[in-house]
Scaffold this motif. Structure first.
Motif, mmCIF file in Angstrom:
data_model
loop_
_atom_site.group_PDB
_atom_site.id
_atom_site.type_symbol
_atom_site.label_atom_id
_atom_site.label_comp_id
_atom_site.label_asym_id
_atom_site.label_seq_id
_atom_site.Cartn_x
_atom_site.Cartn_y
_atom_site.Cartn_z
ATOM 1 N N THR A 2 13.864 -24.941 2.363
ATOM 2 C CA THR A 2 14.861 -23.998 1.891
ATOM 3 C C THR A 2 15.820 -24.710 0.964
ATOM 4 O O THR A 2 15.957 -25.920 1.002
ATOM 5 C CB THR A 2 15.654 -23.384 3.071
ATOM 6 O OG1 THR A 2 16.364 -24.425 3.711
ATOM 7 C CG2 THR A 2 14.747 -22.659 4.045
ATOM 8 N N PRO A 9 12.697 -24.645 -3.571
ATOM 9 C CA PRO A 9 11.331 -24.167 -3.374
ATOM 10 C C PRO A 9 10.651 -23.824 -4.703
ATOM 11 O O PRO A 9 9.483 -23.459 -4.722
ATOM 12 C CB PRO A 9 11.522 -22.924 -2.515
ATOM 13 C CG PRO A 9 12.867 -22.432 -2.889
ATOM 14 C CD PRO A 9 13.682 -23.671 -3.168
ATOM 15 N N GLN A 21 9.007 -16.843 -8.594
ATOM 16 C CA GLN A 21 8.991 -17.776 -7.463
ATOM 17 C C GLN A 21 10.271 -17.619 -6.648
ATOM 18 O O GLN A 21 10.239 -17.602 -5.410
ATOM 19 C CB GLN A 21 8.888 -19.222 -7.952
ATOM 20 C CG GLN A 21 7.563 -19.597 -8.566
ATOM 21 C CD GLN A 21 7.551 -21.057 -8.952
ATOM 22 O OE1 GLN A 21 7.796 -21.932 -8.111
ATOM 23 N NE2 GLN A 21 7.282 -21.343 -10.212
ATOM 24 N N HIS A 25 10.570 -16.225 -2.842
ATOM 25 C CA HIS A 25 11.174 -17.020 -1.782
ATOM 26 C C HIS A 25 12.269 -16.233 -1.062
ATOM 27 O O HIS A 25 12.350 -16.253 0.170
ATOM 28 C CB HIS A 25 11.738 -18.330 -2.344
ATOM 29 C CG HIS A 25 12.226 -19.253 -1.283
ATOM 30 N ND1 HIS A 25 13.556 -19.359 -0.955
ATOM 31 C CD2 HIS A 25 11.555 -20.082 -0.449
ATOM 32 C CE1 HIS A 25 13.681 -20.219 0.030
ATOM 33 N NE2 HIS A 25 12.486 -20.682 0.361
#
Length: 93
Positions: A2, A9, A21, A25
């Protein structure tokens, strides 16, 4: 992994848009319960810093999450995790 752990990430070498992305996440964090319905997301500039991306990338990720129906943005209030929609029989849709 995290953002709080000090490692982003986001993988810039991955063949995917960085904003996608980031949105993926955050969606995973919502689905896991780490971000619960009604929780306020950090502002776009704070998200950008947290994920190590540009401010406009964080803005685009937030827009993507809105389009997915996962968050709502209230002007001058912030962006919040949306409550799951339920069907007439009380089940989540």
């Amino acid at each position: 992994m995290t953002p709080e752990s000090g490692q982003s990430p986001i993988d810039p070498t991955k063949i995917a848009y960085v904003y996608m992305q980031m949105a993926d996440h955050i969606e995973a964090r919502i689905r896991s319960g780490e971000l619960s319905p009604g929780a306020r997301l950090p502002g776009e500039r704070d998200l950008a810093e947290e994920y190590g991306v540009a401010h406009l990338t964080a803005r685009r990720a937030t827009r993507e999450l809105r389009e997915r129906g996962l968050v709502i943005t209230l002007p001058a209030k912030g962006t919040f995790v949306a409550y799951p929609e339920t069907t007439g029989d009380g089940q989540e849709s």
